[in-house]
Design a protein around this motif. Structure first.
Motif, PDB file in Angstrom:
ATOM      1  N   SER A 198       0.828  -1.204   0.000  1.00 53.23           N
ATOM      2  CA  SER A 198       0.000   0.000   0.000  1.00 53.23           C
ATOM      3  C   SER A 198       0.863   1.255   0.000  1.00 53.23           C
ATOM      4  N   ALA A 238      -6.336  10.572  -6.409  1.00 55.52           N
ATOM      5  CA  ALA A 238      -6.911  10.624  -5.067  1.00 55.52           C
ATOM      6  C   ALA A 238      -7.683   9.341  -4.758  1.00 55.52           C
ATOM      7  N   GLY A 239      -8.416   8.833  -5.745  1.00 51.01           N
ATOM      8  CA  GLY A 239      -9.104   7.560  -5.538  1.00 51.01           C
ATOM      9  C   GLY A 239      -8.121   6.433  -5.285  1.00 51.01           C
ATOM     10  N   THR A 277      -6.709   6.765  -1.806  1.00 51.92           N
ATOM     11  CA  THR A 277      -7.694   6.344  -0.803  1.00 51.92           C
ATOM     12  C   THR A 277      -7.674   4.836  -0.629  1.00 51.92           C
ATOM     13  N   LEU A 281      -4.686   3.690   1.341  1.00 49.47           N
ATOM     14  CA  LEU A 281      -4.769   3.960   2.777  1.00 49.47           C
ATOM     15  C   LEU A 281      -5.693   2.993   3.512  1.00 49.47           C
ATOM     16  N   ILE A 282      -6.782   2.558   2.859  1.00 49.66           N
ATOM     17  CA  ILE A 282      -7.763   1.731   3.570  1.00 49.66           C
ATOM     18  C   ILE A 282      -7.559   0.232   3.359  1.00 49.66           C
ATOM     19  N   LEU A 314     -12.475   9.486  -9.757  1.00 45.32           N
ATOM     20  CA  LEU A 314     -12.194   9.136  -8.368  1.00 45.32           C
ATOM     21  C   LEU A 314     -12.551   7.670  -8.117  1.00 45.32           C
ATOM     22  N   LEU A 350     -10.105   4.419  -7.313  1.00 44.80           N
ATOM     23  CA  LEU A 350     -10.332   3.565  -6.143  1.00 44.80           C
ATOM     24  C   LEU A 350     -10.344   2.092  -6.550  1.00 44.80           C
TER      25      LEU A 350
END
Length: 439
Positions: free
Chosen positions: A138, A260-261, A264, A267-268, A315, A319
């Motif tokens: 990640s 940005a997606g 994200t 990070l998760i 976005l 993701l």
């Protein structure tokens, strides 16, 4: 996630990755300006050829380099490749002909095609615990996404006070700094595999990859990710500057939405993957990309293209994109012995870029010839096809340890210990040339 940086070896390797990525990002900006200086209105053709050379080098060189990576000390190999890349970058400002650019780019990308899979294969040996390795994956994805934002910004600031030729010096500094960080740590080098012929060594990673069901599924998911990613990377400039008539800064923000997606997801996902298996997580990412492309095409048909809709769609694609790609290193790690990992990571590197070699021109052709909605539908269909192929190729029940019979080995073989039927963590190797169900 950041607690893994307490490991000194991994911290230095991660920083080496970051500075090399920043250097590469500066080179990308400088290369576009160099192409315009050399070719004028033909710069697009020059850059298109450069990207094609890059993909050909990745697809052709990576398996060959991976075949011999376990025969050389990893630290020495990685440092040498960094210095080769630095030398090529140092030569780029002095070129006067387009063909010289092509030759140097082939050398640069060939070194990267050898460096990247060897580097990737080193990380699971440094971080042997799967939870820590997942966080490293990640963090690596986060570094790639941040590079897409930081490098253009840094280039813009530098170009305000110096010529674009100086950006190549930043690339050289990045690769030299990467080499110094790598040489500052001791890297594990797994014992070399048995002596093999050149053909056997060159194709070993691809043969292991294609003989492993979960990796065949991964290849199909790579195609899905490449289809959706190509729509973003190739066609965003046309959608923003052409269809919407927006500014260059709007283009940057639109690409930022994709990044940005992706960030994200980076990070998760570590916590998600602590709780859920890789397969459903990766399929959810592929499904999100397909649904987003289809939803965007429907929205354009009904209400036209709007910037806010495009930002939201990119976005979501970002993701889904990282949700597919981040767990792939975990699949590679559990699908080969340590000595075979360089070859296997090289196979993943080559095969995944072969998908991009198909989807890059396809995305541009569909949009140019047929328009936005057919491009979205065509790439969504390709991504969905990849997802469906992965569902078929990658069994839902995919345990690490498998019971199997050995009809391919004599009963007195040391691996059998007198028992033809046994169970252990299963990977394709010399004792198991095919998957367990086929032995």
């Amino acid at each position: 996630m950041l607690d893994i940086l307490a490991d000194r070896t991994y911290r230095h390797l991660f920083l080496a990755q970051v500075v090399a990525l920043l250097g590469t990002g500066l080179a990308t900006v400088a290369l576009g300006l160099l192409a315009f200086d050399l070719a004028g209105d033909g710069a697009a053709f020059v850059l298109g050829t450069v990207f094609t050379i890059k993909m050909v080098a990745y697809v052709g060189i990576a398996p060959v380099a991976g075949a011999f990576a376990d025969r050389l000390p990893r630290r020495a190999l990685l440092v040498t490749l960094d210095l080769v890349r630095a030398g090529v970058a140092l030569a780029l400002p002095f070129v006067t002909e387009v063909w010289q650019v092509y030759v140097l780019i082939f050398l640069l990308q060939s070194a990267s095609a050898a460096f990247t899979p060897t580097f990737q294969a080193t990380i699971p040996d440094v971080l042997s615990e799967e939870a820590r390795y997942t966080r490293a994956l990640s963090l690596s994805r986060l570094a790639y996404d941040l590079e897409n934002i930081v490098s253009p910004t840094l280039a813009a600031l530098l170009l305000a006070v110096m010529s674009y030729h100086s950006l190549f010096l930043g690339t050289v500094i990045g690769f030299v700094a990467s080499a110094l960080l790598v040489v500052s740590v001791l890297l594990p080098s797994p014992r070399p595999s048995e002596p093999r012929g050149v053909y056997d060594r060159t194709t070993r990673g691809v043969r292991i990859y294609l003989a492993t069901p979960r990796l065949r599924g991964l290849l199909a998911l790579n195609l899905a990710a490449a289809a959706a990613g190509a729509m973003v990377l190739v066609n965003t400039v046309v959608l923003v500057r052409g269809s919407l008539g927006l500014s260059e800064s709007a283009l940057a923000w639109t690409l930022f939405a994709f990044g940005a997606g992706s960030m994200t997801a980076a990070l998760i996902l570590p916590r998600v993957l602590d709780a859920l298996p890789d397969r459903p997580v990766m399929f959810s990412g592929a499904g999100l990309m397909v649904a987003t492309l289809l939803g965007l095409s429907l929205t354009i048909l009904l209400a036209g293209l709007g910037w806010s809709i495009l930002l939201t769609a990119w976005l979501m694609v970002g993701l889904g994109y990282s949700t597919v790609l981040i767990p792939s290193g975990r699949l590679m790690r559990r699908s080969a012995h340590a000595e075979d990992r360089p070859a296997l990571f090289a196979a993943q590197f080559a095969l995944s870029h072969a998908c991009w070699l198909v989807t890059y021109p396809l995305a541009g052709w569909l949009l140019t010839v047929y328009g936005v909605v057919p491009a979205l539908l065509g790439l969504a269909l390709l991504a969905a096809s990849g997802m469906l192929m992965a569902l078929k190729l990658w069994p839902a029940n995919d345990p690490v340890e498998l019971e199997h019979n050995h009809s391919n080995l004599p009963l007195d073989h040391p691996h059998l210990n007198g028992e033809r039927h046994h169970a252990h963590p299963f990977v394709v190797d010399d004792h198991h040339p095919r998957w367990a169900s086929q032995l």
